[in-house]
Design a protein around this motif. Structure first.
Motif, PDB file in Angstrom:
ATOM      1  N   MET A  43     -39.412 -16.281 -36.640  1.00  0.00           N
ATOM      2  CA  MET A  43     -38.088 -15.691 -36.415  1.00  0.00           C
ATOM      3  C   MET A  43     -38.019 -14.876 -35.126  1.00  0.00           C
ATOM      4  O   MET A  43     -36.933 -14.670 -34.572  1.00  0.00           O
ATOM      5  N   THR A  44     -39.153 -14.408 -34.658  1.00  0.00           N
ATOM      6  CA  THR A  44     -39.150 -13.533 -33.475  1.00  0.00           C
ATOM      7  C   THR A  44     -39.676 -14.221 -32.219  1.00  0.00           C
ATOM      8  O   THR A  44     -39.666 -13.625 -31.142  1.00  0.00           O
ATOM      9  N   ARG A  45     -40.141 -15.447 -32.351  1.00  0.00           N
ATOM     10  CA  ARG A  45     -40.665 -16.161 -31.192  1.00  0.00           C
ATOM     11  C   ARG A  45     -39.563 -16.429 -30.174  1.00  0.00           C
ATOM     12  O   ARG A  45     -39.772 -16.368 -28.970  1.00  0.00           O
ATOM     13  N   ASN A  46     -38.370 -16.734 -30.668  1.00  0.00           N
ATOM     14  CA  ASN A  46     -37.231 -16.971 -29.784  1.00  0.00           C
ATOM     15  C   ASN A  46     -36.009 -16.302 -30.400  1.00  0.00           C
ATOM     16  O   ASN A  46     -35.146 -16.947 -31.006  1.00  0.00           O
ATOM     17  N   VAL A  47     -35.964 -14.990 -30.254  1.00  0.00           N
ATOM     18  CA  VAL A  47     -34.948 -14.185 -30.930  1.00  0.00           C
ATOM     19  C   VAL A  47     -33.539 -14.584 -30.509  1.00  0.00           C
ATOM     20  O   VAL A  47     -32.627 -14.642 -31.337  1.00  0.00           O
ATOM     21  N   ASP A  48     -33.348 -14.865 -29.263  1.00  0.00           N
ATOM     22  CA  ASP A  48     -32.010 -15.161 -28.760  1.00  0.00           C
ATOM     23  C   ASP A  48     -31.389 -16.356 -29.472  1.00  0.00           C
ATOM     24  O   ASP A  48     -30.245 -16.304 -29.923  1.00  0.00           O
ATOM     25  N   SER A  49     -32.139 -17.444 -29.579  1.00  0.00           N
ATOM     26  CA  SER A  49     -31.587 -18.639 -30.221  1.00  0.00           C
ATOM     27  C   SER A  49     -31.393 -18.428 -31.716  1.00  0.00           C
ATOM     28  O   SER A  49     -30.436 -18.949 -32.311  1.00  0.00           O
ATOM     29  N   VAL A  50     -32.276 -17.657 -32.346  1.00  0.00           N
ATOM     30  CA  VAL A  50     -32.130 -17.368 -33.774  1.00  0.00           C
ATOM     31  C   VAL A  50     -30.864 -16.557 -34.021  1.00  0.00           C
ATOM     32  O   VAL A  50     -30.073 -16.851 -34.924  1.00  0.00           O
ATOM     33  N   GLN A  51     -30.646 -15.538 -33.205  1.00  0.00           N
ATOM     34  CA  GLN A  51     -29.452 -14.713 -33.368  1.00  0.00           C
ATOM     35  C   GLN A  51     -28.177 -15.518 -33.119  1.00  0.00           C
ATOM     36  O   GLN A  51     -27.168 -15.336 -33.815  1.00  0.00           O
ATOM     37  N   GLU A  52     -28.213 -16.392 -32.130  1.00  0.00           N
ATOM     38  CA  GLU A  52     -27.045 -17.227 -31.852  1.00  0.00           C
ATOM     39  C   GLU A  52     -26.740 -18.146 -33.027  1.00  0.00           C
ATOM     40  O   GLU A  52     -25.577 -18.345 -33.393  1.00  0.00           O
ATOM     41  N   LYS A  53     -27.786 -18.664 -33.646  1.00  0.00           N
ATOM     42  CA  LYS A  53     -27.610 -19.540 -34.801  1.00  0.00           C
ATOM     43  C   LYS A  53     -27.047 -18.782 -35.992  1.00  0.00           C
ATOM     44  O   LYS A  53     -26.131 -19.251 -36.681  1.00  0.00           O
ATOM     45  N   VAL A  54     -27.567 -17.583 -36.224  1.00  0.00           N
ATOM     46  CA  VAL A  54     -27.086 -16.764 -37.346  1.00  0.00           C
ATOM     47  C   VAL A  54     -25.621 -16.396 -37.148  1.00  0.00           C
ATOM     48  O   VAL A  54     -24.806 -16.472 -38.075  1.00  0.00           O
ATOM     49  N   LEU A  55     -25.255 -16.018 -35.925  1.00  0.00           N
ATOM     50  CA  LEU A  55     -23.855 -15.679 -35.645  1.00  0.00           C
ATOM     51  C   LEU A  55     -22.950 -16.876 -35.894  1.00  0.00           C
ATOM     52  O   LEU A  55     -21.880 -16.741 -36.497  1.00  0.00           O
ATOM     53  N   ALA A  56     -23.371 -18.052 -35.438  1.00  0.00           N
ATOM     54  CA  ALA A  56     -22.569 -19.260 -35.641  1.00  0.00           C
ATOM     55  C   ALA A  56     -22.374 -19.545 -37.127  1.00  0.00           C
ATOM     56  O   ALA A  56     -21.275 -19.935 -37.558  1.00  0.00           O
ATOM     57  N   GLU A  57     -23.414 -19.320 -37.929  1.00  0.00           N
ATOM     58  CA  GLU A  57     -23.315 -19.540 -39.378  1.00  0.00           C
ATOM     59  C   GLU A  57     -22.335 -18.557 -40.014  1.00  0.00           C
ATOM     60  O   GLU A  57     -21.544 -18.916 -40.888  1.00  0.00           O
ATOM     61  N   ILE A  58     -22.381 -17.318 -39.554  1.00  0.00           N
ATOM     62  CA  ILE A  58     -21.462 -16.306 -40.084  1.00  0.00           C
ATOM     63  C   ILE A  58     -20.016 -16.650 -39.728  1.00  0.00           C
ATOM     64  O   ILE A  58     -19.120 -16.597 -40.577  1.00  0.00           O
ATOM     65  N   LEU A  59     -19.792 -17.024 -38.483  1.00  0.00           N
ATOM     66  CA  LEU A  59     -18.430 -17.315 -38.034  1.00  0.00           C
ATOM     67  C   LEU A  59     -17.860 -18.562 -38.692  1.00  0.00           C
ATOM     68  O   LEU A  59     -16.688 -18.590 -39.082  1.00  0.00           O
ATOM     69  N   SER A  60     -18.675 -19.596 -38.805  1.00  0.00           N
ATOM     70  CA  SER A  60     -18.179 -20.826 -39.429  1.00  0.00           C
ATOM     71  C   SER A  60     -17.947 -20.624 -40.923  1.00  0.00           C
ATOM     72  O   SER A  60     -16.977 -21.144 -41.489  1.00  0.00           O
ATOM     73  N   GLY A  61     -18.811 -19.868 -41.577  1.00  0.00           N
ATOM     74  CA  GLY A  61     -18.672 -19.649 -43.013  1.00  0.00           C
ATOM     75  C   GLY A  61     -17.524 -18.733 -43.373  1.00  0.00           C
ATOM     76  O   GLY A  61     -17.043 -18.744 -44.511  1.00  0.00           O
ATOM     77  N   ASN A  62     -17.071 -17.928 -42.406  1.00  0.00           N
ATOM     78  CA  ASN A  62     -15.998 -16.972 -42.683  1.00  0.00           C
ATOM     79  C   ASN A  62     -14.775 -17.183 -41.787  1.00  0.00           C
ATOM     80  O   ASN A  62     -13.981 -16.266 -41.580  1.00  0.00           O
ATOM     81  N   ALA A  63     -14.627 -18.398 -41.286  1.00  0.00           N
ATOM     82  CA  ALA A  63     -13.541 -18.702 -40.343  1.00  0.00           C
ATOM     83  C   ALA A  63     -12.161 -18.442 -40.927  1.00  0.00           C
ATOM     84  O   ALA A  63     -11.225 -18.099 -40.195  1.00  0.00           O
ATOM     85  N   ASN A  64     -12.018 -18.604 -42.242  1.00  0.00           N
ATOM     86  CA  ASN A  64     -10.704 -18.458 -42.865  1.00  0.00           C
ATOM     87  C   ASN A  64     -10.429 -17.045 -43.367  1.00  0.00           C
ATOM     88  O   ASN A  64      -9.400 -16.820 -44.023  1.00  0.00           O
ATOM     89  N   THR A  65     -11.326 -16.123 -43.099  1.00  0.00           N
ATOM     90  CA  THR A  65     -11.080 -14.753 -43.553  1.00  0.00           C
ATOM     91  C   THR A  65      -9.956 -14.127 -42.743  1.00  0.00           C
ATOM     92  O   THR A  65      -9.731 -14.462 -41.578  1.00  0.00           O
TER      93      THR A  65
END
Length: 309
Positions: A29-51
């Motif tokens: 999880m920490t080897r490439n923090v930037d890409s992991v964080q970008e992926k997590v943000l994308a998951e949050i935004l897509s999962g809550n797009a209709n909020t």
């Protein structure tokens, strides 16, 4: 050991197979923090797009970081407090999350002096459990041996940690020889602060030579625990000498579990009296718990004090 042969562990050599898995997860999880964080943000935004909250900023279904940063502002708690109050009043529409709000937690109040309501979802407990499971594998790198943890817990009205203590994640947690607590669940979950603190302190004293780690959630909590010992050491020593629990601890579940733990021990009682009856409390932690390797506390917010071990 065979479990280390195929994998390298930059953090250090794991204490056991369970720790090896956790350390490998941290590394991934920490080897490439930037890409992991970008992926997590994308998951949050897509999962809550209709909020309701995200729709206010017209993201148009975008899940990339640049769009998020340009359209969703940094805000204060006060700006979303009306929305939080709507949820507290019973509004079940997807205001902040596409998942149902399972409960309200409160902040500790250590940062601004006032507690804040925090709506949360059931999946949050899974994330908390994952985070907590990563702490001890890292800590074990420095000690590499088994021992007990004397940590003072305090159950309050639905703060984030109390919610965890009351969950099945905590109550049915698997046995971990590297993370065994002196405090029984019954004492941790007791809402009466005196009974909870008294029985936890008593257990910590009874198992003092086996304790490797002393702590509380916040540094102020550890200071309160030591002050509690200053005020109650005579009765605690009396209980230890007689093997009879203080009648002020009336919670039936605590009395039942303590009946299996508390046995007459005159030698230990005399030791507690000797260490606590004078005016010198400097170094009291390592005097009473001589095998302590470190203090485990959070120092944050407006806390202003010191702890001398």
């Amino acid at each position: 050991m065979a479990m280390h042969s195929a994998v390298s562990y930059p953090l250090g050599r794991p204490a056991c197979k369970k720790d090896a898995k956790a350390l490998q997860f941290i590394e991934e999880m920490t080897r490439n923090v930037d890409s992991v964080q970008e992926k997590v943000l994308a998951e949050i935004l897509s999962g809550n797009a209709n909020t309701e909250y995200l729709q206010r900023f017209k993201l148009g279904g975008a899940t990339d970081r640049d769009t998020f940063k340009s359209k969703v502002p940094v805000i204060t708690y006060e700006e979303i407090q009306p929305d939080i109050q709507r949820i507290a009043n019973g509004d079940r529409s997807p205001i902040f999350s596409s998942h149902p709000i399972s409960e309200f937690l409160t902040s500790s109040g250590t940062s601004a002096g006032e507690r804040k309501l925090m709506p949360t979802i059931q999946e949050e407990l899974d994330r908390k459990q994952l985070l907590y499971s990563l702490l001890m594998p890292v800590m074990n790198l420095s000690r590499q041996r088994q021992g007990l943890v004397f940590s003072i817990y305090k159950s309050r009205n639905q703060d984030t940690l109390t919610s965890y203590y009351k969950s099945d994640h905590f109550k049915t947690r698997p046995y971990d020889p590297y993370n065994v607590y002196t405090s029984p669940n019954e004492a941790v979950l007791c809402v009466d602060s005196f009974q909870s603190m008294y029985s936890q302190m008593l257990c910590g004293l009874l198992m003092r030579k086996e304790v490797l780690r002393v702590g509380a959630v916040f540094a102020s909590g550890l200071l309160r625990a030591i002050h509690f010992l200053q005020l109650n050491w005579q009765q605690l020593a009396k209980d230890i000498a007689s093997g009879i629990l203080n009648p002020r601890v009336s919670d039936p579940s605590i009395r039942e579990c303590m009946s299996r733990i508390l046995k007459p021990n005159r030698e230990l009682a005399d030791f507690i009296i000797k260490e606590c009856e004078g005016q010198n409390w400097e170094g009291i932690i390592t005097r009473i718990w001589p095998n302590t390797k470190y203090l485990d506390v959070i120092v944050t917010g407006i806390y202003d004090g010191s702890i001398h071990s």
